[in-house]
Design an enzyme around this catalytic site. Structure first.
Site, short mmCIF file in Angstrom:
data_model
loop_
_atom_site.label_atom_id
_atom_site.label_comp_id
_atom_site.label_asym_id
_atom_site.label_seq_id
_atom_site.Cartn_x
_atom_site.Cartn_y
_atom_site.Cartn_z
N HIS A 312 0.86 -1.18 0.00
CA HIS A 312 0.00 0.00 0.00
C HIS A 312 0.89 1.23 0.00
CE1 HIS A 312 -3.20 2.77 1.17
NE2 HIS A 312 -4.02 1.83 0.76
N ASP A 370 -7.92 -5.71 0.39
CA ASP A 370 -8.39 -6.55 -0.71
C ASP A 370 -7.98 -8.01 -0.56
OD1 ASP A 370 -9.64 -4.53 -2.13
OD2 ASP A 370 -7.72 -3.80 -2.85
N1 ACO Z 1 4.07 -7.59 -4.74
C1 ACO Z 1 5.41 -7.58 -4.94
N2 ACO Z 1 6.18 -6.49 -4.82
C2 ACO Z 1 5.58 -5.37 -4.48
C3 ACO Z 1 4.19 -5.27 -4.25
C4 ACO Z 1 3.44 -6.46 -4.38
N3 ACO Z 1 2.12 -6.46 -4.18
N4 ACO Z 1 3.87 -4.01 -3.93
C5 ACO Z 1 5.02 -3.32 -3.95
N5 ACO Z 1 6.05 -4.13 -4.29
C6 ACO Z 1 7.47 -3.76 -4.35
C7 ACO Z 1 7.80 -2.99 -5.62
O1 ACO Z 1 8.20 -3.84 -6.66
C8 ACO Z 1 8.89 -2.07 -5.15
O2 ACO Z 1 10.09 -2.83 -5.04
P1 ACO Z 1 11.52 -2.11 -5.34
O3 ACO Z 1 11.68 -1.10 -4.26
O4 ACO Z 1 12.49 -3.24 -5.27
O5 ACO Z 1 11.41 -1.52 -6.72
C9 ACO Z 1 8.47 -1.72 -3.72
O6 ACO Z 1 7.71 -2.86 -3.26
C10 ACO Z 1 7.66 -0.46 -3.62
O7 ACO Z 1 6.57 -0.58 -4.52
P2 ACO Z 1 5.88 0.62 -5.28
O8 ACO Z 1 5.14 0.08 -6.46
O9 ACO Z 1 6.90 1.70 -5.51
O10 ACO Z 1 4.86 1.13 -4.17
P3 ACO Z 1 3.63 2.05 -4.42
O11 ACO Z 1 3.37 2.73 -3.14
O12 ACO Z 1 3.82 2.90 -5.63
O13 ACO Z 1 2.46 1.01 -4.76
C11 ACO Z 1 0.62 -0.43 -4.63
C12 ACO Z 1 1.45 0.65 -3.93
C13 ACO Z 1 0.20 0.04 -6.03
C14 ACO Z 1 -0.65 -0.69 -3.83
C15 ACO Z 1 1.47 -1.71 -4.75
O14 ACO Z 1 1.87 -2.16 -3.47
C16 ACO Z 1 0.75 -2.83 -5.50
O15 ACO Z 1 0.79 -2.86 -6.74
N6 ACO Z 1 0.08 -3.78 -4.76
C17 ACO Z 1 -0.68 -4.82 -5.39
C18 ACO Z 1 -2.01 -4.28 -5.84
C19 ACO Z 1 -2.96 -4.04 -4.68
O16 ACO Z 1 -3.15 -4.89 -3.82
N7 ACO Z 1 -3.58 -2.87 -4.68
C20 ACO Z 1 -4.60 -2.52 -3.67
C21 ACO Z 1 -4.22 -1.28 -2.95
S1 ACO Z 1 -5.36 -0.99 -1.66
C22 ACO Z 1 -6.72 -0.32 -2.40
O17 ACO Z 1 -6.72 0.28 -3.42
C23 ACO Z 1 -7.98 -0.56 -1.69
#
Ligand code: ACO
Length: 435
Positions: A312, A370
């Site tokens: 998140h 979720d």
């Molecule tokens: N699985 C694997 N790796 C992940 C995940 C994940 N679910 N989420 C983040 N990471 C990793 C990224 O690859 C990144 O790694 P790095 O630093 O080595 O490059 C690091 O963690 C940071 O991730 P970002 O994408 O920069 O984080 P951001 O804050 O932009 O993204 C998000 C947040 C979009 C929710 C992300 O965690 C994600 O895609 N999660 C899966 C989708 C999801 O469950 N979304 C629901 C959100 S809650 C809602 O809307 C109700």
């Protein structure tokens, strides 16, 4: 907003230093007020994705991502989810205070009076393909409401905002159920206003005109909790979309339709659908035994696979909504005799491994709301493609509360971000034969 401290920005390019006020909220990080920056220096700030930018001030929802805390109007989500129902939470988000008994009764009665949609909406619905994604249908239907309620279109009129808010909250369950029934070719169930908001929704979803619908209190309570947990989440992508869209002075239905469209994306509201699809895929490819392989794929950046329902932007700890949802998941599966549900087992095993794995620990990736909500919804009988539409139903009140707050703010201005331009500089158009 109190302002005790100041920040000084100095430059190496000869631009004179500038001082900015620092505002303190009631809780949460301070903000540096840079509104005068451009006027003073001719420079913008650069913050794609709003990683360090507060786009507004708000009194509605507070998240402490490090602690894993979520407050609506100061009340912890855990207390609201256990002591209140969705109607009370709607009242709280819209009015700032929890209702007493008579305020609650009056609010419920107002909402109940507006549960039916204009009959013409059914003809509009029939224009969609039966296999259209429910979010495509919802984006259209909610936007289409602007064509049906001309008396509540003026965003600048408080009374019209108020009536459009009640209409949207009241009609969203009817529209979601209509979209579902249309997709499966089943007859639409008109609302039954003697039922609670959530029981009425369940009846419109699962009832049919030939039989009486029996309300199951455990399932209604679970669905009501899903609504409460999704009701607001401060300045997320869809809420910011609603604010930006409404900042132009458009009508409330159009602004909420913009929120629905934004919520659809898999990084936002579409994640519960994506999460359940992921769990089903793991089940088809060997189940719990193969979770290690799946986790390795997630950790391999080239695979493009993410652990859906994890991570998140704000929570760097366990999402408090995920804990409540896991509890509800147990209750619903017990009620339905599905304690051995394979998807729930896969989710629990995934969570255990991920919470111990260095990749997730280092990046502070925890389950979000979720992760369990899809299992609950599937057990209740909600088809997977409808999950995000249910989220939209629940979030509508939050979008409206945020929109109302923005319009009532004396500092309200149309939202208009600036840019760092990296394209071609001035050049002249050549005649087509010379290009
Ligand atoms: N699985 C694997 N790796 C992940 C995940 C994940 N679910 N989420 C983040 N990471 C990793 C990224 O690859 C990144 O790694 P790095 O630093 O080595 O490059 C690091 O963690 C940071 O991730 P970002 O994408 O920069 O984080 P951001 O804050 O932009 O993204 C998000 C947040 C979009 C929710 C992300 O965690 C994600 O895609 N999660 C899966 C989708 C999801 O469950 N979304 C629901 C959100 S809650 C809602 O809307 C109700």
């Amino acid at each position: 907003m109190s302002t005790e401290h100041k920040a000084t920005l100095s430059f190496t390019d000869g631009t004179p230093s500038v001082e900015f006020p620092i505002h303190q909220g009631t809780i949460g990080p301070d903000v540096i007020d840079i509104r005068k920056l451009y006027g003073a220096t001719g420079k913008f700030t650069y913050d794609p994705g709003f990683l360090s930018t507060a786009s507004c001030n708000s009194t509605i929802t507070y998240i402490d991502g490090d602690k894993g805390e979520l407050l609506y109007r100061g009340y912890p989500i855990e207390q609201l989810a256990t002591n209140c129902d969705f109607m009370e939470v709607c009242y709280l988000l819209l009015n700032g205070e929890l209702p007493n008994e008579s305020q609650r009764a009056e609010f419920v009665s107002r909402v109940s009076n507006h549960t039916m949609v204009n009959e013409q909406m059914h003809f509009f619905l029939r224009g969609f393909r039966r296999d259209a994604h429910p979010m495509a249908v919802m984006t259209g239907l909610v936007g289409g409401m602007s064509a049906f309620y001309p008396d509540s279109m003026n965003l600048m009129d408080k009374n019209q905002r108020d009536i459009s808010a009640i209409r949207l909250i009241a009609k969203m369950p009817t529209l979601v159920a209509m979209a579902y029934k249309y997709g499966i070719g089943a007859p639409h169930m008109y609302p039954k206003n003697e039922l609670s908001y959530t029981a009425n929704f369940m009846r419109m979803m699962f009832g049919n005109p030939c039989e009486d619908y029996k309300v199951n209190d455990v399932l209604v309570r679970a669905m009501d909790r899903i609504f409460i947990l999704h009701a607001d989440h401060e300045q997320n992508a869809s809420t910011s979309t609603v604010r930006l869209c409404a900042s132009s002075g458009t009508n409330p239905f159009a602004a909420i339709a913009a929120g629905v469209a934004c919520l659809w994306g898999p990084s936002h509201g579409g994640a519960n659908e994506a999460c359940l699809n992921m769990l089903m895929e793991i089940q088809q490819n060997g189940g719990v035994e193969k979770i290690g392989d799946f986790i390795n794929k997630v950790k391999d950046k080239d695979s493009g696979v993410r652990l859906m329902g994890f991570g998140h932007r704000v929570y760097k700890n366990y999402d408090p909504r995920a804990k409540l949802m896991r509890e509800t998941c147990h209750e619903v599966l017990n009620e339905l005799g599905l304690q051995d549900d394979p998807l729930f087992k896969i989710a629990m095993a995934l969570e255990k491994i991920a919470l111990e794995d260095e990749y997730f620990v280092k990046r502070k990736l925890y389950p979000n709301v979720d992760f369990y909500s899809g299992i609950v919804q599937k057990a209740i009988g909600i088809p997977v493609p409808l999950f995000t539409a249910i989220f939209a139903l629940a979030r509508t009140v939050g979008w409206i509360a945020q929109l109302n707050e923005m319009i009532a703010d004396p500092e309200y201005k149309i939202g208009r971000p600036r840019q760092l331009f990296m394209g071609a500089t001035h050049r002249d158009v050549k005649p087509i034969g010379q290009r």
